[in-house]
Design a protein around this motif. Structure first.
Motif, PDB file in Angstrom:
ATOM      1  N   LYS A  94       0.835  -1.203   0.000  1.00 19.24           N
ATOM      2  CA  LYS A  94       0.000   0.000   0.000  1.00 19.24           C
ATOM      3  C   LYS A  94       0.865   1.246   0.000  1.00 19.24           C
ATOM      4  CE  LYS A  94      -3.558  -2.247   2.849  1.00 19.24           C
ATOM      5  NZ  LYS A  94      -4.277  -2.173   4.148  1.00 19.24           N
ATOM      6  N   ALA A  95       0.400   2.269  -0.724  1.00 14.57           N
ATOM      7  CA  ALA A  95       1.062   3.569  -0.649  1.00 14.57           C
ATOM      8  C   ALA A  95       0.937   4.107   0.767  1.00 14.57           C
ATOM      9  CB  ALA A  95       0.435   4.537  -1.649  1.00 14.57           C
ATOM     10  N   ALA A  96       1.985   4.769   1.246  1.00 12.09           N
ATOM     11  CA  ALA A  96       2.005   5.205   2.648  1.00 12.09           C
ATOM     12  C   ALA A  96       0.906   6.215   2.968  1.00 12.09           C
ATOM     13  CB  ALA A  96       3.376   5.794   2.976  1.00 12.09           C
ATOM     14  N   PHE A  97       0.651   7.155   2.066  1.00 12.70           N
ATOM     15  CA  PHE A  97      -0.277   8.251   2.376  1.00 12.70           C
ATOM     16  C   PHE A  97      -1.292   8.474   1.268  1.00 12.70           C
ATOM     17  CE2 PHE A  97       3.485   9.401   4.945  1.00 12.70           C
ATOM     18  CZ  PHE A  97       2.875   9.548   6.175  1.00 12.70           C
ATOM     19  N   GLY A  98      -2.367   9.143   1.660  1.00 17.99           N
ATOM     20  CA  GLY A  98      -3.343   9.595   0.692  1.00 17.99           C
ATOM     21  C   GLY A  98      -2.816  10.830  -0.034  1.00 17.99           C
ATOM     22  N   SER A  99      -3.719  11.543  -0.702  1.00 21.62           N
ATOM     23  CA  SER A  99      -3.309  12.691  -1.505  1.00 21.62           C
ATOM     24  C   SER A  99      -3.131  13.943  -0.641  1.00 21.62           C
ATOM     25  CB  SER A  99      -4.351  12.971  -2.584  1.00 21.62           C
ATOM     26  OG  SER A  99      -5.535  13.500  -1.998  1.00 21.62           O
ATOM     27  N   PRO A 100      -2.366  14.920  -1.123  1.00 19.41           N
ATOM     28  CA  PRO A 100      -2.242  16.188  -0.391  1.00 19.41           C
ATOM     29  C   PRO A 100      -3.590  16.873  -0.175  1.00 19.41           C
ATOM     30  CG  PRO A 100      -0.571  16.034  -2.111  1.00 19.41           C
ATOM     31  CD  PRO A 100      -1.502  14.879  -2.323  1.00 19.41           C
ATOM     32  N   ASP A 101      -4.475  16.730  -1.136  1.00 21.27           N
ATOM     33  CA  ASP A 101      -5.808  17.335  -0.991  1.00 21.27           C
ATOM     34  C   ASP A 101      -6.551  16.743   0.206  1.00 21.27           C
ATOM     35  OD1 ASP A 101      -5.486  19.003  -3.151  1.00 21.27           O
ATOM     36  OD2 ASP A 101      -6.438  17.646  -4.584  1.00 21.27           O
ATOM     37  N   ASP A 102      -6.373  15.429   0.427  1.00 16.59           N
ATOM     38  CA  ASP A 102      -7.024  14.779   1.576  1.00 16.59           C
ATOM     39  C   ASP A 102      -6.527  15.378   2.887  1.00 16.59           C
ATOM     40  OD1 ASP A 102      -8.425  13.114  -0.113  1.00 16.59           O
ATOM     41  OD2 ASP A 102      -6.960  11.482   0.010  1.00 16.59           O
ATOM     42  N   LEU A 103      -5.212  15.564   2.981  1.00 15.00           N
ATOM     43  CA  LEU A 103      -4.634  16.126   4.207  1.00 15.00           C
ATOM     44  C   LEU A 103      -5.107  17.563   4.413  1.00 15.00           C
ATOM     45  CD1 LEU A 103      -2.738  15.910   6.640  1.00 15.00           C
ATOM     46  CD2 LEU A 103      -0.864  16.653   5.146  1.00 15.00           C
ATOM     47  N   MET A 104      -5.074  18.368   3.337  1.00 11.66           N
ATOM     48  CA  MET A 104      -5.481  19.764   3.467  1.00 11.66           C
ATOM     49  C   MET A 104      -6.960  19.879   3.831  1.00 11.66           C
ATOM     50  SD  MET A 104      -2.748  21.383   3.197  1.00 11.66           S
ATOM     51  CE  MET A 104      -3.591  22.942   3.448  1.00 11.66           C
ATOM     52  N   GLU A 105      -7.773  18.960   3.345  1.00  7.15           N
ATOM     53  CA  GLU A 105      -9.189  18.980   3.709  1.00  7.15           C
ATOM     54  C   GLU A 105      -9.355  18.744   5.210  1.00  7.15           C
ATOM     55  OE1 GLU A 105     -13.322  16.509   2.696  1.00  7.15           O
ATOM     56  OE2 GLU A 105     -11.539  16.277   1.422  1.00  7.15           O
ATOM     57  N   ASP A 106      -8.576  17.799   5.752  1.00  5.81           N
ATOM     58  CA  ASP A 106      -8.648  17.541   7.195  1.00  5.81           C
ATOM     59  C   ASP A 106      -8.176  18.746   7.995  1.00  5.81           C
ATOM     60  OD1 ASP A 106      -9.548  15.006   6.671  1.00  5.81           O
ATOM     61  OD2 ASP A 106      -7.655  13.992   7.066  1.00  5.81           O
ATOM     62  N   LEU A 107      -7.077  19.352   7.572  1.00 10.19           N
ATOM     63  CA  LEU A 107      -6.517  20.489   8.318  1.00 10.19           C
ATOM     64  C   LEU A 107      -7.439  21.705   8.251  1.00 10.19           C
ATOM     65  CD1 LEU A 107      -2.696  20.258   7.436  1.00 10.19           C
ATOM     66  CD2 LEU A 107      -3.913  19.360   9.433  1.00 10.19           C
ATOM     67  N   ARG A 108      -8.071  21.921   7.128  1.00 14.22           N
ATOM     68  CA  ARG A 108      -9.003  23.051   7.016  1.00 14.22           C
ATOM     69  C   ARG A 108     -10.228  22.821   7.899  1.00 14.22           C
ATOM     70  NH1 ARG A 108      -7.146  23.132   1.308  1.00 14.22           N
ATOM     71  NH2 ARG A 108      -5.962  25.088   1.085  1.00 14.22           N
ATOM     72  N   ALA A 109     -10.658  21.571   7.999  1.00 14.48           N
ATOM     73  CA  ALA A 109     -11.795  21.259   8.881  1.00 14.48           C
ATOM     74  C   ALA A 109     -11.424  21.541  10.328  1.00 14.48           C
ATOM     75  CB  ALA A 109     -12.195  19.800   8.710  1.00 14.48           C
ATOM     76  N   ILE A 110     -10.168  21.235  10.702  1.00 11.30           N
ATOM     77  CA  ILE A 110      -9.698  21.521  12.062  1.00 11.30           C
ATOM     78  C   ILE A 110      -9.664  23.024  12.306  1.00 11.30           C
ATOM     79  CG2 ILE A 110      -7.650  21.445  13.551  1.00 11.30           C
ATOM     80  CD1 ILE A 110      -7.054  18.678  12.361  1.00 11.30           C
ATOM     81  N   ALA A 111      -9.137  23.779  11.323  1.00 17.38           N
ATOM     82  CA  ALA A 111      -9.049  25.239  11.468  1.00 17.38           C
ATOM     83  C   ALA A 111     -10.442  25.864  11.565  1.00 17.38           C
ATOM     84  CB  ALA A 111      -8.266  25.826  10.294  1.00 17.38           C
ATOM     85  N   ASP A 112     -11.366  25.377  10.744  1.00 15.83           N
ATOM     86  CA  ASP A 112     -12.729  25.938  10.760  1.00 15.83           C
ATOM     87  C   ASP A 112     -13.435  25.678  12.089  1.00 15.83           C
ATOM     88  OD1 ASP A 112     -12.404  26.862   8.209  1.00 15.83           O
ATOM     89  OD2 ASP A 112     -13.441  25.178   7.237  1.00 15.83           O
TER      90      ASP A 112
END
Length: 328
Positions: A144-162
């Motif tokens: 398996k690839a280690a990580f998902g896409s950068p967009d997935d990570l940024m979506e999570d971080l923006r949800a945390i910031a919001d």
């Protein structure tokens, strides 16, 4: 009374056999004179067969060990290249973050966010690198690839910031997200295994890696109107400053990680060098057991050629005698 024709024919037949034998010896000796090795190693070795078999077994083991070390070498090289790609530009991004704070310009913050996002994309691509079909930063889940896409990570971080009410709440939510035991980063965004049976491998959950991704992700939200703007202006600037400082620390941690990987690379290189020397010694031993002095072979070749020529001449004379007897 002996029949001269019968005697001549008998001698001629024997000479034909001798000529064939001499020609075969010439072929073997010619090869030995050119290659410096015996044409029939089995016969030449005679009582040394046991030693030769031991030497061949040693060569096979050396080849197997060399193949395994070469695989390790390739994986370590790719790991080093991936970490290097992760680290490129981190120091510059930290400096740009501090410049954006001093300038207080929306343009500077936008440029910072763009650079951080570009570096985040590059880092995640490097962490999803593989050797053959084996993903190198996925722990035991090498398929398996280690990580998902950068967009997935940024979506999570923006949800945390919001969802954050202030900087303290934002930091607490980030800590929870990046917690290696219970956080979504380790249990959702990271696709690999937390267990790692390969002593050479580095997982995507190494603290140097998680800190790098965390702070690049935060700085990628620094542009006006993006995730950090849910905080007050003062708190946004504090977050940018704190993330820039932590990115410097992550850069240093990546350097240490690469140094540890470099030590392994050096050990593997030393192992390959030792195996190459062992192989040279064993090959020299085998060559000594099956070698043929080329000057000696050349001298023997000349003698065989002279014998062959004499045999041809004698055969011709006997053939003439047989013909004369027939004509009589």
């Amino acid at each position: 009374m002996i029949n001269n024709s019968y005697l001549a024919n008998s001698v001629t037949t024997q000479l034909s056999r001798d000529i064939q034998s001499i020609r075969e010896r010439i072929d073997r000796t010619s090869s030995e004179a050119v290659t410096g090795r015996t044409a029939d190693p089995t016969s030449h070795l005679s009582g040394q067969i046991g030693r030769a078999m031991v030497a061949n077994d040693a060569l096979n083991k050396i080849d197997r060990d060399t193949s395994l070390l070469q695989i390790r070498e390739s994986r370590l090289d790719i790991t080093q290249q991936s970490l290097s790609r992760m680290q490129e530009g981190l120091a510059e991004i930290s400096v740009r973050a501090l410049d954006s704070l001093s300038a207080g310009s929306p343009v500077e913050r936008t440029a910072l966010a763009q650079d951080a996002r570009a570096q985040l994309d590059s880092a995640l691509m490097a962490l999803n690198s593989r050797h053959g079909e084996r993903f190198l930063f996925s722990g035991d889940a090498t398929d398996k690839a280690a990580f998902g896409s950068p967009d997935d990570l940024m979506e999570d971080l923006r949800a945390i910031a919001d969802a954050a009410t202030d900087k303290a709440d934002f930091d607490a939510r980030l800590n929870a997200y990046f917690d290696l035991d219970t956080g979504d980063f380790a249990n959702s965004f990271y696709r690999g295994s937390k267990t790692n049976s390969d002593g050479d491998a580095i997982t995507g959950l190494d603290p140097a890696i998680t800190q790098t991704l965390r702070n690049l992700g935060v700085l990628a939200m620094a542009a006006p109107g993006d995730g950090l703007d849910s905080l007050s202006n003062t708190e946004t600037l504090d977050v940018i400053r704190s993330s820039a400082d932590k990115l410097v620390q992550a850069d240093a941690a990546l350097t240490q990680l690469r140094a540890a990987n470099g030590i392994l690379q050096e050990r593997v290189a030393t192992g390959l060098d030792s195996l190459a020397k062992e192989k040279l010694v064993v090959n020299t031993l085998l060559e000594g057991m099956t070698s043929r002095d080329q000057y000696e072979a050349a001298a023997e070749l000349k003698a065989l050629e002279a014998s062959l020529e004499a045999s041809y001449m004698l055969t011709a004379r006997l053939s003439q005698l047989s013909l004369m007897n027939f004509l009589r």
